[in-house]
Enzyme design. Structure first.
Site, PDB file in Angstrom:
ATOM      1  N   LYS A 176       0.841  -1.269   0.122  1.00 17.12           N
ATOM      2  CA  LYS A 176       0.044  -0.112   0.011  1.00 17.12           C
ATOM      3  C   LYS A 176       1.016   1.296  -0.070  1.00 17.12           C
ATOM      4  O   LYS A 176       1.688   1.238   0.712  1.00 17.12           O
ATOM      5  CB  LYS A 176      -0.957  -0.100   1.242  1.00 17.12           C
ATOM      6  CG  LYS A 176      -1.924  -1.426   1.227  1.00 17.12           C
ATOM      7  CD  LYS A 176      -2.735  -1.217   2.530  1.00 17.12           C
ATOM      8  CE  LYS A 176      -1.893  -1.352   3.767  1.00 17.12           C
ATOM      9  NZ  LYS A 176      -2.678  -1.818   5.005  1.00 17.12           N
ATOM     10  N   THR A 210      -9.043   8.861   7.990  1.00 16.21           N
ATOM     11  CA  THR A 210      -8.463   7.617   7.431  1.00 16.21           C
ATOM     12  C   THR A 210      -8.210   6.537   8.525  1.00 16.21           C
ATOM     13  O   THR A 210      -7.641   5.645   8.153  1.00 16.21           O
ATOM     14  CB  THR A 210      -7.265   7.948   6.771  1.00 16.21           C
ATOM     15  OG1 THR A 210      -6.463   8.469   7.673  1.00 16.21           O
ATOM     16  CG2 THR A 210      -7.384   8.813   5.532  1.00 16.21           C
ATOM     17  N   GLY A 212      -8.652   3.075  10.348  1.00 15.83           N
ATOM     18  CA  GLY A 212      -8.912   2.002  10.328  1.00 15.83           C
ATOM     19  C   GLY A 212      -9.092   1.581   8.759  1.00 15.83           C
ATOM     20  O   GLY A 212      -9.683   0.708   8.442  1.00 15.83           O
ATOM     21  N   THR A 213      -8.422   2.505   7.719  1.00 13.73           N
ATOM     22  CA  THR A 213      -8.496   2.133   6.443  1.00 13.73           C
ATOM     23  C   THR A 213      -7.720   0.884   6.120  1.00 13.73           C
ATOM     24  O   THR A 213      -8.050   0.060   5.237  1.00 13.73           O
ATOM     25  CB  THR A 213      -7.916   3.375   5.635  1.00 13.73           C
ATOM     26  OG1 THR A 213      -6.296   3.472   6.207  1.00 13.73           O
ATOM     27  CG2 THR A 213      -8.530   4.456   5.623  1.00 13.73           C
ATOM     28  N   GLY A 214      -6.439   0.533   6.983  1.00 18.82           N
ATOM     29  CA  GLY A 214      -5.887  -0.905   6.555  1.00 18.82           C
ATOM     30  C   GLY A 214      -6.552  -1.832   6.823  1.00 18.82           C
ATOM     31  O   GLY A 214      -6.732  -2.950   6.203  1.00 18.82           O
ATOM     32  N   CYS A 215      -7.226  -1.832   8.113  1.00 21.70           N
ATOM     33  CA  CYS A 215      -8.019  -2.948   8.630  1.00 21.70           C
ATOM     34  C   CYS A 215      -9.115  -3.112   7.574  1.00 21.70           C
ATOM     35  O   CYS A 215      -9.395  -4.321   7.338  1.00 21.70           O
ATOM     36  CB  CYS A 215      -8.585  -2.564   9.850  1.00 21.70           C
ATOM     37  SG  CYS A 215      -7.412  -2.135  11.113  1.00 21.70           S
TER      38      CYS A 215
END
Length: 267
Positions: A176, A210, A212-215
């Site tokens: 990412k 943003t 929690g975007t990765g989760c």
């Protein structure tokens, strides 16, 4: 006939923007049933994490055992694993109870401000165990630097990671690029898939919302794979889902606010 499910293994976010709460919201949006194993409880809000309580390892295994005794699990998504002991019990328990179930691993290692969340011994153990076992991992560039012991400062250096991941026997990686500010209007995410490379571009939105975007991205990929899409389709749909959630986000606190997990979206 029993309905198949996805197993989520991660920490709790008391503000519900990230962690297992974000995972559940994401799977619910895609109409996928989520079972859960909690690895840690956090006292946090949009401004930061105040305290972390790691779940005792024996109870983590009991949670996994209980799920294995009753539910039919098709995919496993893993998030926050805060120390080596927890990584070890997760690795051993999955080998025992779910040896053939594919894993989507979000290797949470670095906080938003750059503070390390895993000690070096835990990172090293994760690299030897769960990372090579996973169907796909979804590190950001800071986490990839920890895994590969190198610097990733631009798109070219992201692309150069392909062979480095292969050296660690990591077959599939979605790298990412949100932390790469080389392109101010675009985010470049790169998929390394058994020697092949694909880029996924999305518009960069200037916002603090943003959390929690990765989760959410890793959970959306898991949901789409569960629903039968191929890997590239799953990633494209999931990136669009998270982008839409950022675009339609709202304020719940004074810091980094979460995405809108339930904004109208067609995958």
């Amino acid at each position: 006939m029993k309905k198949k499910s996805v197993l989520l293994i991660a920490g709790s976010d008391s503000s519900a923007g990230a962690g297992i709460q974000a995972d559940i919201k994401t799977l619910t949006f895609f109409k996928v049933y989520a079972a859960t194993v909690f690895t840690a409880l956090t006292a946090q809000n949009t401004k930061g994490v105040n305290k972390v309580f790691n779940i005792p390892t024996q109870f983590i295994e009991e949670q996994i055992k209980a799920i294995a005794q009753d539910l039919d699990i098709s995919y496993i998504k893993i998030g926050m694993l805060s120390n080596k002991k927890i990584i070890k019990v997760i690795n051993n328990s999955l080998e025992k109870y779910f040896p053939l179930v594919p894993i989507v691993l979000d290797p949470v290692m670095i906080a938003k401000g750059g503070h390390p969340l895993l000690k070096e011994d835990a990172v090293s153990y994760l690299k030897k165990t769960l990372i090579p076992k996973s169907y796909i991992i979804t590190p950001n560039t800071l986490e990839a630097e920890k895994i590969l012991n190198c610097k990733i400062r631009n798109i070219d250096e992201m692309l150069n990671c392909k062979n480095k991941f292969s050296d660690f026997n990591i077959k599939r990686v979605l790298l990412k690029g949100g932390h790469i500010l080389e392109e101010k209007k675009t985010i470049t995410n790169i998929l390394f898939n058994n020697g092949k490379t694909d880029k996924f571009l999305s518009q960069r939105i200037k916002t603090n919302n943003t959390h929690g975007t990765g989760c959410s991205l890793a959970s959306a990929i898991t949901a789409n794979l569960f629903l039968g899409k191929n890997l590239k389709e799953s990633i494209k749909s999931s990136i669009d889902y998270v982008h839409n959630g950022i675009k339609n986000s709202f304020l719940i606190g004074k810091g980094h606010n979460p995405i809108n997990h339930f904004a109208d979206f067609k995958s």
